[in-house]
Scaffold this motif. Structure first.
Motif, mmCIF file in Angstrom:
data_model
loop_
_atom_site.group_PDB
_atom_site.id
_atom_site.type_symbol
_atom_site.label_atom_id
_atom_site.label_comp_id
_atom_site.label_asym_id
_atom_site.label_seq_id
_atom_site.Cartn_x
_atom_site.Cartn_y
_atom_site.Cartn_z
ATOM 1 N N MET A 132 0.843 -1.192 0.000
ATOM 2 C CA MET A 132 0.000 0.000 0.000
ATOM 3 C C MET A 132 0.883 1.249 0.000
ATOM 4 S SD MET A 132 -3.216 -0.879 0.006
ATOM 5 C CE MET A 132 -4.058 0.549 0.684
ATOM 6 N N PRO A 133 0.504 2.278 -0.742
ATOM 7 C CA PRO A 133 1.308 3.517 -0.741
ATOM 8 C C PRO A 133 1.156 4.272 0.577
ATOM 9 C CG PRO A 133 -0.696 3.853 -1.990
ATOM 10 C CD PRO A 133 -0.661 2.387 -1.632
ATOM 11 N N THR A 134 2.177 5.029 0.922
ATOM 12 C CA THR A 134 2.085 5.887 2.101
ATOM 13 C C THR A 134 1.165 7.073 1.783
ATOM 14 O OG1 THR A 134 3.999 7.219 1.433
ATOM 15 C CG2 THR A 134 4.429 5.245 2.759
ATOM 16 N N GLU A 135 0.838 7.857 2.784
ATOM 17 C CA GLU A 135 -0.043 9.010 2.567
ATOM 18 C C GLU A 135 0.592 10.017 1.611
ATOM 19 O OE1 GLU A 135 -1.218 10.779 6.199
ATOM 20 O OE2 GLU A 135 -2.218 8.988 6.980
ATOM 21 N N ASP A 136 1.902 10.240 1.784
ATOM 22 C CA ASP A 136 2.595 11.180 0.891
ATOM 23 C C ASP A 136 2.618 10.660 -0.543
ATOM 24 O OD1 ASP A 136 3.051 12.843 3.023
ATOM 25 O OD2 ASP A 136 5.077 12.092 3.416
ATOM 26 N N GLU A 137 2.856 9.349 -0.705
ATOM 27 C CA GLU A 137 2.877 8.757 -2.054
ATOM 28 C C GLU A 137 1.498 8.819 -2.692
ATOM 29 O OE1 GLU A 137 6.453 5.431 -1.571
ATOM 30 O OE2 GLU A 137 4.370 4.891 -1.155
ATOM 31 N N ALA A 138 0.479 8.562 -1.895
ATOM 32 C CA ALA A 138 -0.884 8.603 -2.426
ATOM 33 C C ALA A 138 -1.257 10.013 -2.883
ATOM 34 C CB ALA A 138 -1.865 8.108 -1.365
ATOM 35 N N LEU A 139 -0.811 11.012 -2.136
ATOM 36 C CA LEU A 139 -1.103 12.399 -2.517
ATOM 37 C C LEU A 139 -0.349 12.807 -3.778
ATOM 38 C CD1 LEU A 139 -1.086 14.122 0.999
ATOM 39 C CD2 LEU A 139 -3.070 13.735 -0.484
ATOM 40 N N SER A 140 0.900 12.360 -3.896
ATOM 41 C CA SER A 140 1.693 12.725 -5.076
ATOM 42 C C SER A 140 1.299 11.907 -6.294
ATOM 43 C CB SER A 140 3.188 12.529 -4.779
ATOM 44 O OG SER A 140 3.489 11.150 -4.596
ATOM 45 N N GLY A 141 0.813 10.684 -6.063
ATOM 46 C CA GLY A 141 0.436 9.814 -7.176
ATOM 47 C C GLY A 141 1.624 9.172 -7.878
ATOM 48 N N ASP A 142 2.803 9.333 -7.310
ATOM 49 C CA ASP A 142 4.020 8.797 -7.934
ATOM 50 C C ASP A 142 4.549 7.650 -7.078
ATOM 51 O OD1 ASP A 142 6.225 8.344 -9.472
ATOM 52 O OD2 ASP A 142 7.363 10.076 -8.742
ATOM 53 N N TYR A 143 4.139 6.437 -7.383
ATOM 54 C CA TYR A 143 4.601 5.267 -6.628
ATOM 55 C C TYR A 143 4.336 4.005 -7.452
ATOM 56 C CZ TYR A 143 -0.393 4.850 -5.559
ATOM 57 O OH TYR A 143 -1.760 4.750 -5.656
ATOM 58 N N LEU A 144 4.989 2.924 -7.063
ATOM 59 C CA LEU A 144 4.770 1.615 -7.667
ATOM 60 C C LEU A 144 4.178 0.679 -6.622
ATOM 61 C CD1 LEU A 144 8.057 1.101 -9.736
ATOM 62 C CD2 LEU A 144 5.802 1.739 -10.600
ATOM 63 N N VAL A 145 3.431 -0.294 -7.063
ATOM 64 C CA VAL A 145 2.807 -1.263 -6.163
ATOM 65 C C VAL A 145 3.489 -2.613 -6.355
ATOM 66 C CG1 VAL A 145 0.680 -2.401 -5.475
ATOM 67 C CG2 VAL A 145 0.612 -0.039 -6.312
ATOM 68 N N ASP A 146 4.100 -3.091 -5.298
ATOM 69 C CA ASP A 146 4.712 -4.417 -5.327
ATOM 70 C C ASP A 146 3.624 -5.454 -5.065
ATOM 71 O OD1 ASP A 146 6.562 -6.424 -5.422
ATOM 72 O OD2 ASP A 146 7.239 -6.168 -3.354
#
Length: 265
Positions: free
Chosen positions: A211-225
């Motif tokens: 699951m993305p962190t709160e900061d990652e979710a807000l930025s929208g820049d993340y990958l899901v393993d």
């Protein structure tokens, strides 16, 4: 005079005995100093002997390593070099059913709720992924599409339905999922839900995902393993088999064909 004479006469034997002991030691050459030196010399000799024994054991160990090391390498090389025909193999049989699947509810890309019961009478083939996946998901979805197209002529009486379950409900909108899966197969059905619904669905099917962190979710820049597997279900939506990324398309089609024909349990 008589007292002196008596004293001398009483002390004479003791003095004579002491003289005799000293004389015997001198004759034998064993003074206390020499005895001490002999004991120390014996100790040093025993210590040297122990060191020599320890050194000899080390050289024996080195010799064994020098001999057994190359022999181990030679044995391992010849074992792997041996042709497969010489190796006895046995077919692996599975007993019982895996505890995978269950009753669930999600939402299609058309915005309509769908349950596992709605797919009864069909043969769903399901994959978990996300639309922002750069490499793995496209490869697996393409492979799943080929499996569907190759199984249909082998079993024209069965309806194989490809399913894509999004594990990234934060970013994957219904529109994005619909556009994404249309690039792989026209019959794909896209599924998504709230984070809790998706989490329940993944847990039910033993799928790991981050699951993305709160900061990652807000930025929208993340990958899901996440876990990589293609799931097959029968016409009652009961688990049949799953395949990881190490299986080729031909291997998947061959095994599913045999399962559907009742050749495998």
């Amino acid at each position: 005079m008589r007292f002196v004479t008596l004293l001398l006469s009483r002390g004479a034997p003791r003095w004579g005995m002491a003289c005799n002991v000293r004389m015997q030691r001198r004759l034998k050459g064993s003074s206390p100093v020499e005895e001490y030196r002999k004991k120390e010399a014996a100790k040093e000799e025993r210590a040297e002997t122990a060191k020599d024994r320890e050194l000899a054991l080390k050289w024996i160990q080195y010799g064994l390593m020098a001999i057994l090391g190359p022999l181990s390498v030679w044995w391992a090389y010849n074992k792997h070099k041996r042709p497969q025909s010489d190796v006895k193999t046995s077919e692996v049989r599975t007993v019982g059913k895996a505890l995978v699947g269950g009753q669930w509810t999600l939402v299609t890309t058309e915005g309509k709720p769908i349950t596992s019961a709605d797919l009864h009478g069909k043969y769903p083939i399901m994959y978990f992924g996300f639309t922002h996946c750069p490499e793995i998901c496209p490869v697996e979805l393409h492979r799943l599409s080929r499996v569907v197209d190759e199984l249909r002529p082998l079993h024209p009486d069965k309806e194989f339905v490809p399913l894509f379950v999004s594990i990234d409900p934060v970013r994957d909108s219904l529109k994005e999922i619909k556009s994404y899966i249309s690039e792989f197969h026209k019959d794909f059905i896209g599924l998504v839900g709230t984070p809790k619904m998706v989490e329940k669905m993944c847990k039910m099917h033993r799928i790991y995902f981050s699951m993305p962190t709160e900061d990652e979710a807000l930025s929208g820049d993340y990958l899901v393993d996440h876990s990589i597997a293609i799931y097959f279900f029968d016409d009652k939506f009961e688990f049949m088999e799953c395949f990881g990324s190490r299986f080729t398309t031909d291997e998947i089609v061959n095994k599913m064909d045999r399962l559907l024909n009742g050749e495998l349990i």
